[in-house]
Motif scaffolding. Structure first.
Motif, short mmCIF file in Angstrom:
data_model
loop_
_atom_site.label_atom_id
_atom_site.label_comp_id
_atom_site.label_asym_id
_atom_site.label_seq_id
_atom_site.Cartn_x
_atom_site.Cartn_y
_atom_site.Cartn_z
N MET A 1 9.37 7.13 -12.31
CA MET A 1 9.26 7.88 -11.06
C MET A 1 8.34 7.20 -10.06
O MET A 1 8.29 7.61 -8.90
N LYS A 2 7.62 6.20 -10.49
CA LYS A 2 6.67 5.54 -9.59
C LYS A 2 7.40 4.55 -8.68
O LYS A 2 8.35 3.89 -9.08
N VAL A 3 6.95 4.45 -7.45
CA VAL A 3 7.55 3.55 -6.48
C VAL A 3 6.68 2.33 -6.32
O VAL A 3 5.50 2.43 -5.97
N ASP A 4 7.24 1.17 -6.62
CA ASP A 4 6.55 -0.09 -6.38
C ASP A 4 6.96 -0.58 -5.00
O ASP A 4 8.12 -0.92 -4.76
N GLU A 5 6.02 -0.57 -4.06
CA GLU A 5 6.37 -0.87 -2.67
C GLU A 5 6.90 -2.28 -2.50
O GLU A 5 7.79 -2.52 -1.67
N LYS A 6 6.40 -3.24 -3.27
CA LYS A 6 6.91 -4.60 -3.16
C LYS A 6 8.36 -4.68 -3.65
O LYS A 6 9.20 -5.32 -3.01
N GLU A 7 8.63 -4.01 -4.76
CA GLU A 7 10.00 -4.01 -5.27
C GLU A 7 10.94 -3.29 -4.30
O GLU A 7 12.07 -3.74 -4.07
N ALA A 8 10.47 -2.19 -3.72
CA ALA A 8 11.29 -1.45 -2.77
C ALA A 8 11.60 -2.32 -1.55
O ALA A 8 12.73 -2.28 -1.02
N ALA A 9 10.64 -3.09 -1.11
CA ALA A 9 10.85 -3.97 0.04
C ALA A 9 11.87 -5.06 -0.29
O ALA A 9 12.73 -5.40 0.54
N LEU A 10 11.78 -5.62 -1.49
CA LEU A 10 12.75 -6.64 -1.90
C LEU A 10 14.16 -6.05 -1.99
O LEU A 10 15.13 -6.67 -1.56
N ASP A 11 14.25 -4.84 -2.53
CA ASP A 11 15.56 -4.19 -2.62
C ASP A 11 16.14 -3.94 -1.24
O ASP A 11 17.33 -4.16 -1.00
N ALA A 12 15.30 -3.46 -0.32
CA ALA A 12 15.77 -3.17 1.03
C ALA A 12 16.23 -4.45 1.74
O ALA A 12 17.25 -4.45 2.44
N ARG A 13 15.48 -5.53 1.53
CA ARG A 13 15.86 -6.81 2.16
C ARG A 13 17.19 -7.31 1.59
O ARG A 13 18.06 -7.79 2.32
N ALA A 14 17.34 -7.20 0.26
CA ALA A 14 18.58 -7.63 -0.37
C ALA A 14 19.76 -6.77 0.09
O ALA A 14 20.85 -7.29 0.33
#
Length: 348
Positions: free
Chosen positions: A269-282
């Motif tokens: 349930m935790k959000v990793d902001e770096k991973e979220a940013a990579l996902d959004a960029r991809a």
């Protein structure tokens, strides 16, 4: 294959015809090439939905929506609601309404796959979902599959299964006819399936010896080392699945406030902001391409795949659920009571 058409029952007839128009010829060539490249199939399991047979349709049946229920009771509940709303909205005749409500009442207490109302037969129907595979890869969309290019998240995904006529003897092209002939003996044989599931599958070869291919759907899967896991539901077009992947990678995750007495959230349930940013960029890069079918981000491989569904057909039409098909719950009342005049007793 149809040389004995006059003496062969519909559920045993595969009627192959040659279509001369250019679109059909290109589609046939594309299908033939794809079958050679992806010669094997991987069966995922059953899906369930609804069909109806009206007086003038016999022996044919018509599908009433997507076959996307994971177990039979979900489809029975859909039928319960369909008939209840038809009784409320689609008739002013007390006799017709009573017939519909009697079928609803039966569905509330009985795990039945078929009811009749106002001269119409309604059936919970079953199909097996499978994908083609070759050289360790699941088949992607074909160039001739219906598709579009919108990335609008609100773009409609038209249902091609609703209204589909289940007609085993209807004329089909050469490649589909060969495909269907090859699927006649399809049954569950892998050890991962329990024995009762395998036994029911073998029995269906006799009780429902015919097969019909339903309109193709598309999903996004994540490729693991030697397996795939589903990421999205089924869509009528590859683009619908692509939009769903973008949504999967960019959908907002609710952030909970920090409270002193609140227990620590589980890792998933935790959000990793770096991973979220990579996902959004991809996802943004993915959406900048025209009809992409693969995406690799953070070591995860996502693929848009082509999914087929085969329905077994017997002398009385499409197969219903099997004894070994598992339900998570049973029948129950879903809607308030209604009488034949259309009066609804809320709160009962």
């Amino acid at each position: 294959m149809d040389a004995h058409r006059e003496g062969s029952p519909d559920h045993l007839t595969i009627n192959i015809t040659r279509r001369e128009d250019p679109v059909s010829e290109v589609t046939e060539a594309d299908a033939s090439a794809s079958v050679r490249r992806y010669p094997n199939i991987v069966v995922r399991g059953p899906l369930f939905g609804l069909a109806e047979q009206r007086r003038g349709d016999r022996p044919r049946w018509r599908l009433l929506g997507e076959l996307d229920c994971g177990f039979p009771q979900m489809a029975r509940d859909e039928l319960n609601s369909l008939l209840w709303f038809r009784a409320r909205d689609d008739t002013g005749d007390p006799v017709v309404r009573r017939s519909l409500l009697d079928a609803v009442a039966r569905l509330e207490v009985e795990a039945t796959d078929e009811v009749s109302a106002d001269g119409v037969r309604y059936r919970v129907v079953r199909a097996d979902e499978f994908a083609r595979i070759g050289d360790g890869r699941l088949e992607p969309p074909r160039a001739t599959d219906p598709d579009e290019d919108s990335w609008d998240p609100d773009a409609p995904d038209p249902c091609r299964t609703e209204g589909f006529v289940v007609d085993h003897a209807a004329a089909v092209g050469l490649t589909e006819g060969i495909d269907r002939a090859g699927l006649l003996g399809l049954s569950y044989t892998a050890a991962r399936f329990p024995e009762d599931v395998r036994a029911d599958s073998r029995r269906a070869l006799t009780t429902h010896p015919g097969v019909v291919l339903l309109p193709t759907t598309f999903r996004v899967v994540e490729r693991k080392e030697a397996t795939w896991s589903m990421v999205t539901g089924q869509y009528s077009t590859p683009q619908g699945a692509r939009r769903a992947l973008v949504h999967h990678l960019t959908r907002p995750v609710p952030r909970l406030p920090d409270l002193p007495d609140m227990p620590e959230l589980p890792a998933w349930m935790k959000v990793d902001e770096k991973e979220a940013a990579l996902d959004a960029r991809a996802a943004k890069e993915f959406a900048s391409r025209r009809r992409p079918d693969e995406l690799v981000v953070r070591g995860r491989r996502f693929e848009v795949i082509r999914v087929e569904r085969v329905m077994r057909i017997g002398p009385d039409g499409p197969e219903g659920s099997r004894p070994s098909d598992v339900d998570d719950y049973g029948p129950s009342r879903i809607h308030p009571l209604m009488d034949e005049e259309g009066n609804i007793a809320y709160g009962t």
